[in-house]
Design a protein around this motif. Structure first.
Motif, mmCIF file in Angstrom:
data_model
loop_
_atom_site.group_PDB
_atom_site.id
_atom_site.type_symbol
_atom_site.label_atom_id
_atom_site.label_comp_id
_atom_site.label_asym_id
_atom_site.label_seq_id
_atom_site.Cartn_x
_atom_site.Cartn_y
_atom_site.Cartn_z
ATOM 1 N N VAL A 169 78.694 -35.442 15.600
ATOM 2 C CA VAL A 169 79.481 -35.412 14.369
ATOM 3 C C VAL A 169 80.092 -36.769 14.044
ATOM 4 N N LEU A 170 80.199 -37.641 15.028
ATOM 5 C CA LEU A 170 80.794 -38.961 14.801
ATOM 6 C C LEU A 170 80.024 -39.757 13.750
ATOM 7 N N GLU A 171 78.766 -39.394 13.541
ATOM 8 C CA GLU A 171 77.935 -40.116 12.571
ATOM 9 C C GLU A 171 78.451 -39.967 11.140
ATOM 10 N N ILE A 172 79.043 -38.825 10.825
ATOM 11 C CA ILE A 172 79.481 -38.620 9.437
ATOM 12 C C ILE A 172 80.998 -38.704 9.266
ATOM 13 N N LEU A 173 81.750 -38.751 10.350
ATOM 14 C CA LEU A 173 83.206 -38.793 10.223
ATOM 15 C C LEU A 173 83.725 -39.952 9.367
ATOM 16 N N PRO A 174 83.103 -41.141 9.375
ATOM 17 C CA PRO A 174 83.626 -42.226 8.542
ATOM 18 C C PRO A 174 83.579 -41.943 7.038
ATOM 19 N N PHE A 175 82.818 -40.930 6.629
ATOM 20 C CA PHE A 175 82.692 -40.617 5.204
ATOM 21 C C PHE A 175 83.543 -39.415 4.787
ATOM 22 N N VAL A 176 84.288 -38.845 5.755
ATOM 23 C CA VAL A 176 85.066 -37.625 5.518
ATOM 24 C C VAL A 176 86.508 -37.977 5.170
ATOM 25 N N ASP A 177 87.100 -37.242 4.220
ATOM 26 C CA ASP A 177 88.503 -37.443 3.848
ATOM 27 C C ASP A 177 89.455 -36.609 4.697
ATOM 28 N N ILE A 178 89.051 -35.376 5.031
ATOM 29 C CA ILE A 178 89.887 -34.490 5.845
ATOM 30 C C ILE A 178 89.023 -33.890 6.949
ATOM 31 N N PHE A 179 89.451 -34.060 8.192
ATOM 32 C CA PHE A 179 88.758 -33.453 9.327
ATOM 33 C C PHE A 179 89.669 -32.390 9.916
ATOM 34 N N LEU A 180 89.141 -31.160 10.097
ATOM 35 C CA LEU A 180 89.955 -30.006 10.461
ATOM 36 C C LEU A 180 89.449 -29.311 11.731
#
Length: 302
Positions: A178-189
């Motif tokens: 999941v670390l691959e897309i985290l830089p493009f996410v505004d809220i991680f839950l």
């Protein structure tokens, strides 16, 4: 029609059995207290709570051409969710989750069914210029979309469409993916356990600090304790007791985290204060655990 949010959902039928003890193998029989049949899946429950609060959501998903699929369409319609983006598979049955819920714990048996038929082409059914926000749920379960998400998330950023992510559990233990897309996410839950697995930390605070170096807003759900938000390493916490003043009888935790997500994202999109976002989210999650199934008793604004 324009939508506040969109989501590719892991649409399930949830068969929830309430019991005082887990059944054992060896042809033994265990008597249970009751059961509930309801639609479920992380994205579906998120959509139901988001809609109940007043949001408009485009729910994309796949169901079978079977009786369970018919049940899904009827139930979504009663919840006020548009079913025009739901596709029907000719190859596999509607996904089914068997949840055995006992006091303090639960066990889940999942039949993926037509979840395996979902492909990136499902996105073709909606115009992105009609969507303000995109929520990703069941990132690990919807494995056919893994290679699709990075470029899609970059496209959302270019279009100034905000996004949120609840990864859920990594069945294969591939937490780092999941670390691959985290830089493009505004809220991680994530919940606390998921956050620890993803970061390799042993304390939720350190996990929140590390994740907030990547994602602007990290919300770690901590079950009956409450939740903590991390922004650039700074923590803001809220407890269940601060917001739920009545007694709490935990019946079933299915979908509680997804109801929490629906409440938090709904308030965040209204530009509510962080305290209001947390408060509504905690009320949504706490209300959910006191009933069997993820959408039996959703929080409603009067």
């Amino acid at each position: 029609m324009k939508y506040d949010a969109a989501n590719i959902a892991d649409i399930f039928i949830d068969l929830i059995i309430l019991s005082q003890e887990m059944p054992s193998l060896g042809q033994s029989e265990t008597l249970a207290e009751g059961y509930t049949i309801e639609i479920g899946g992380s994205g579906t429950i998120f959509a139901a709570q988001f809609t109940r609060l007043g949001g408009r959501i485009a729910l994309l998903g796949m169901i079978g051409r079977d009786l369970m699929g018919n049940f899904v369409l009827e139930r979504l319609a009663t919840l006020g969710i548009n079913t025009c983006f739901i596709q029907r598979s000719a190859n596999h049955e509607t996904p089914l989750g068997l949840n055995i819920s006992i006091p303090g714990d639960r066990s889940m048996l999942t039949v993926p069914g037509c979840i395996t038929d979902i492909s990136p082409s499902i996105i073709d059914s909606i115009r992105l210029d009609k969507v303000r926000h995109w929520h990703i749920s069941s990132y690990y379960l919807l494995s056919s979309l893994t290679q699709f998400w990075p470029e899609f998330m970059k496209n959302l950023k270019k279009r100034k469409i905000t996004s949120s992510l609840d990864s859920n559990w990594a069945l294969l233990g591939n937490w780092n993916q999941v670390l691959e897309i985290l830089p493009f996410v505004d809220i991680f839950l994530p919940n606390e356990t998921e956050a620890l697995h993803i970061t390799g930390e042993k304390d939720y605070r350190f996990a929140g600090i590390e994740l907030s170096k990547i994602v602007p807003l990290v919300v770690i759900k901590r079950g009956n304790i409450g939740a903590s938000v991390f922004i650039r390493g700074n923590e803001t916490s809220a407890t269940v007791q601060e917001h739920w003043k009545n007694d709490i009888r935990v019946i079933d935790t299915t979908g509680a985290g997804d109801c929490f997500d629906g409440g938090f994202v709904y308030e965040w999109m209204k530009q509510s204060s962080l305290e209001q976002c947390l408060g509504t989210a905690i009320l949504c999650g706490t209300r959910s655990v006191q009933h069997a199934g993820g959408i039996k008793h959703l929080l409603t604004y009067k």
